[in-house]
Design a protein around this motif. Structure first.
Motif, short mmCIF file in Angstrom:
data_model
loop_
_atom_site.label_atom_id
_atom_site.label_comp_id
_atom_site.label_asym_id
_atom_site.label_seq_id
_atom_site.Cartn_x
_atom_site.Cartn_y
_atom_site.Cartn_z
N ALA A 412 12.51 0.24 11.15
CA ALA A 412 11.93 1.29 11.52
C ALA A 412 11.15 0.81 12.63
N TYR A 413 11.00 1.81 13.71
CA TYR A 413 10.08 1.38 14.94
C TYR A 413 8.74 1.59 14.78
N SER A 414 7.90 0.52 15.16
CA SER A 414 6.57 0.63 14.86
C SER A 414 6.00 -0.34 16.02
N MET A 415 4.94 0.09 16.60
CA MET A 415 4.28 -0.99 17.78
C MET A 415 3.47 -1.98 16.94
N ASN A 416 3.62 -1.88 15.83
CA ASN A 416 2.86 -3.03 14.87
C ASN A 416 3.72 -3.38 13.57
N PRO A 417 5.17 -3.74 13.78
CA PRO A 417 5.95 -4.08 12.42
C PRO A 417 5.33 -5.03 11.61
N PRO A 418 5.75 -4.89 10.32
CA PRO A 418 6.76 -3.79 9.92
C PRO A 418 5.81 -2.40 9.66
N LEU A 419 6.64 -1.46 9.75
CA LEU A 419 6.00 -0.24 9.25
C LEU A 419 6.01 -0.11 7.70
N ILE A 420 4.69 -0.01 7.29
CA ILE A 420 4.55 0.50 5.63
C ILE A 420 4.34 1.79 5.31
N ALA A 421 5.28 2.09 4.37
CA ALA A 421 5.16 3.51 3.82
C ALA A 421 4.89 3.22 2.45
N ALA A 422 3.86 4.24 1.74
CA ALA A 422 3.49 3.96 0.33
C ALA A 422 3.28 5.42 0.01
N ALA A 423 3.60 5.55 -1.39
CA ALA A 423 3.31 6.62 -2.40
C ALA A 423 2.18 6.21 -2.74
N ILE A 424 1.11 7.41 -2.75
CA ILE A 424 -0.29 7.20 -3.07
C ILE A 424 -0.66 8.07 -4.03
N ASN A 425 -1.49 7.79 -5.10
CA ASN A 425 -1.94 8.69 -6.28
C ASN A 425 -3.30 8.81 -5.89
N GLU A 435 1.82 6.43 5.62
CA GLU A 435 1.91 5.20 6.37
C GLU A 435 0.82 4.55 6.33
N VAL A 436 0.96 3.26 5.91
CA VAL A 436 -0.31 2.46 5.80
C VAL A 436 -0.71 1.51 7.11
N THR A 437 -1.85 1.70 7.56
CA THR A 437 -2.34 1.04 8.65
C THR A 437 -3.41 -0.25 8.28
N ASP A 438 -3.54 -1.13 9.36
CA ASP A 438 -4.48 -1.98 9.10
C ASP A 438 -4.29 -2.99 7.96
N ALA A 439 -3.07 -3.36 7.76
CA ALA A 439 -2.89 -3.85 6.41
C ALA A 439 -1.73 -5.26 6.48
N ASP A 440 -2.03 -5.86 5.87
CA ASP A 440 -1.10 -7.20 5.70
C ASP A 440 -0.04 -7.01 4.72
N ALA A 441 1.28 -6.61 5.08
CA ALA A 441 2.20 -6.24 4.27
C ALA A 441 2.65 -7.25 3.22
N THR A 442 2.37 -8.52 3.35
CA THR A 442 2.49 -9.71 2.46
C THR A 442 1.50 -9.86 1.57
N ALA A 443 0.38 -9.13 1.52
CA ALA A 443 -0.83 -9.33 0.91
C ALA A 443 -0.99 -7.75 -0.01
N LEU A 444 -0.35 -6.72 0.42
CA LEU A 444 -0.52 -5.50 -0.18
C LEU A 444 0.28 -5.49 -1.50
N LYS A 445 -0.44 -4.72 -2.57
CA LYS A 445 0.27 -4.89 -4.00
C LYS A 445 0.17 -3.53 -4.57
N ILE A 446 1.06 -3.18 -5.39
CA ILE A 446 0.92 -1.96 -6.19
C ILE A 446 -0.41 -1.87 -7.06
N GLY A 447 -1.04 -0.68 -6.66
CA GLY A 447 -2.37 -0.67 -7.59
C GLY A 447 -3.65 -0.88 -6.76
N ASP A 448 -3.43 -1.31 -5.50
CA ASP A 448 -4.34 -1.63 -4.62
C ASP A 448 -5.02 -0.29 -4.02
N GLN A 449 -6.48 -0.28 -4.01
CA GLN A 449 -7.20 1.01 -3.67
C GLN A 449 -6.99 1.24 -1.96
N VAL A 450 -6.83 2.41 -1.59
CA VAL A 450 -6.72 2.64 -0.54
C VAL A 450 -7.67 3.93 0.08
#
Length: 484
Positions: A412-425, A435-450
């Motif tokens: 997916a096109y992004s000015m700052n790839p990768p584009l991170i999409a998340a289902a949030i509760n 969409e998740v911004t200002d994040a490191d995709a390699t450090a993101l985890k399920i259960g993280d607070q946003v």
């Protein structure tokens, strides 16, 4: 004008972008220039309006007093001929009776907005001043190197909630050609720096003298001094002169750069982050003249800082992700990269955007009064109990959430790839795909607070900004007593 004793700051907030450009990267890319330190860089999905929203949200989160007016100041407005303050107003979910106005065109509009909000509070109408700026210069220029991006919001009011009383103020204005930018240009032109140093020192001396006289104080009675301005030689000289017998508030130019319109608000907030009750703070701003504001902190300041759930100015300044120089130029539109070979995004149409303002700008869903189920976006029919038209508005922009699942998409096109999409509760119910911004995709985890953040999704070819909300990892507050 003599300040009314109980008029002053009742809340404040600052937004510093998460990205930092190491100035050495400029020298490595261009073969010269650069220098030491870093500067704050607004993300590709931020502009002065979205940053102003974030600063204002932090300010309003600390007080129950809804402003009765909003003034938005910037030298880099996202729109001309359209009021940017109304976007801020809508994103904050303020009532329709609250007026919103722009102060735009010059960096001095920032301190002008602060004074206008103080005047409004003195007239019995608490007001929110939102200051925001994105500083850009030609590649390799001092403007590019020394500038910085930031936003600040300061609410003025009266009564027991005042955390810093406005004791006095002074101004001195003069017309001389020191800095200018033709309409349509992206960067300022500056006269030889030595020229304006003497005029600014003279004007600042007048403004400070008038403010001290207004407050009935002497310079020896000032505890903290903060000096803001784009003219660096003048700022350094004034800081040295005025700070001989007082604590100098770090202008953070070595870390985030000089944020132009926003800098007075950032430095005032930084001073209040560090001040004890009963201290006197002198804020001096130079630019097309000079302004001086004198504040005295109150016992309510400590209680306000204890209520804070977000990071302090110092904590934001110390954090951040590194951005490369080429990406910085791309985000600023200076380096024109190949666009994706895909159809242009649709232009947001005026009528449906107006009908859905509460959702698009305010992130307000609905909650069923029959079974308490939250719906995002708002619905007429409850998905749980099927009740019809038994809904009330439910704003979730400030509600905590956690990541249920996510994916990082490199296609997916992004000015700052990768584009991170998340289902949030969301806490209290409700799920949303964001969409998740200002994040490191390699450090993101399920259960993280946003937390939700107001951003610009894209800008169409004919100049329409499509604003909406994204998620970002929670920026925690500093523990009590550890703001510095």
């Amino acid at each position: 004008m003599t300040a009314i004793p109980d008029v002053g700051v009742i809340s404040y907030g600052v937004h510093l972008p998460a990205w930092r450009l190491d100035r050495k990267e400029i020298g490595r890319a261009l073969g010269s220039g650069g220098g030491k330190g870093t500067r704050a860089v607004a993300s590709f999905d931020e502009d002065t309006t979205s940053m102003g929203v974030e600063a204002a949200r932090r300010a309003l989160a600390l007080t129950a007093a809804e402003p009765r007016g909003v003034v938005f100041a910037t030298a880099s407005p996202a729109y001309a001929d359209k009021t940017n303050a109304t976007t801020v107003h809508a994103a904050l979910g303020l009532g329709r009776s609250v007026p919103a106005y722009d102060f735009a065109g010059a960096a001095r509009s920032g301190v002008g907005a602060l004074l206008a909000a103080a005047d409004s509070a003195a007239a019995g109408r608490p007001a929110l001043a939102v200051l925001s700026d994105i500083r850009t210069g030609r590649p390799g220029s001092a403007e590019e190197r020394d500038g910085g991006d930031a936003a600040a919001a300061v609410e003025f009011g009266t009564g027991d909630g005042v955390v810093a009383t406005l004791l006095g103020r002074g101004s001195a204005s003069a017309e001389f050609l020191e800095r200018w930018r033709i309409v349509g240009d992206s960067s300022s032109r500056v006269w030889e720096e030595r020229f304006a140093e003497a005029p600014y020192r003279e004007l600042a001396a007048e403004a400070v003298e008038n403010a001290l006289k207004d407050a009935g104080l002497t310079l020896a009675e000032v505890d903290k001094v903060a000096v803001a301005g784009l003219h660096r030689r003048a700022v350094r000289g004034l800081t040295k002169t005025l700070g001989r017998n007082a604590t100098v508030v770090d202008d953070l130019s070595a870390v985030i750069g000089v944020a132009g319109t926003a800098q007075p608000g950032v430095l005032l907030a930084s001073a209040l982050d560090e001040a004890a009750a009963g201290e006197t703070v002198l804020l001096v701003v130079v630019g097309d003249g000079a302004d001086a504001l004198l504040f005295r902190t109150t016992d309510a300041l400590v209680a306000l800082r204890e209520r804070r759930t977000g990071p302090s100015v110092a904590q934001q300044a110390a954090g951040g992700f590194e951005v490369g120089y080429q990406k910085f130029l791309t985000w600023r539109g200076i380096l024109q990269r190949e666009a994706p070979r895909r159809p242009d995004p649709d232009r947001p149409a005026g009528p449906p955007a107006h009908r859905n303002t509460n959702w698009k700008f305010g992130l307000t869903g609905s909650r069923c009064t029959a079974c308490d189920t939250r719906h995002l976006p708002a619905a007429r029919v409850c998905i749980e109990c099927r009740a019809v038209d038994r809904m009330v508005g439910d704003r979730v922009a400030d509600v905590p959430a956690v990541i249920a699942t996510f994916q990082a998409d490199l296609l997916a096109y992004s000015m700052n790839p990768p584009l991170i999409a998340a289902a949030i509760n969301f806490e209290g119910g409700g799920r949303f795909i964001a969409e998740v911004t200002d994040a490191d995709a390699t450090a993101l985890k399920i259960g993280d607070q946003v937390e939700m953040t107001f951003r610009r999704l894209y800008t169409t070819a004919d100049g329409v900004h499509n604003y909406f909300w994204k998620a970002r990892p929670v920026q925690a507050a500093a523990p009590a007593g550890e703001e510095n």
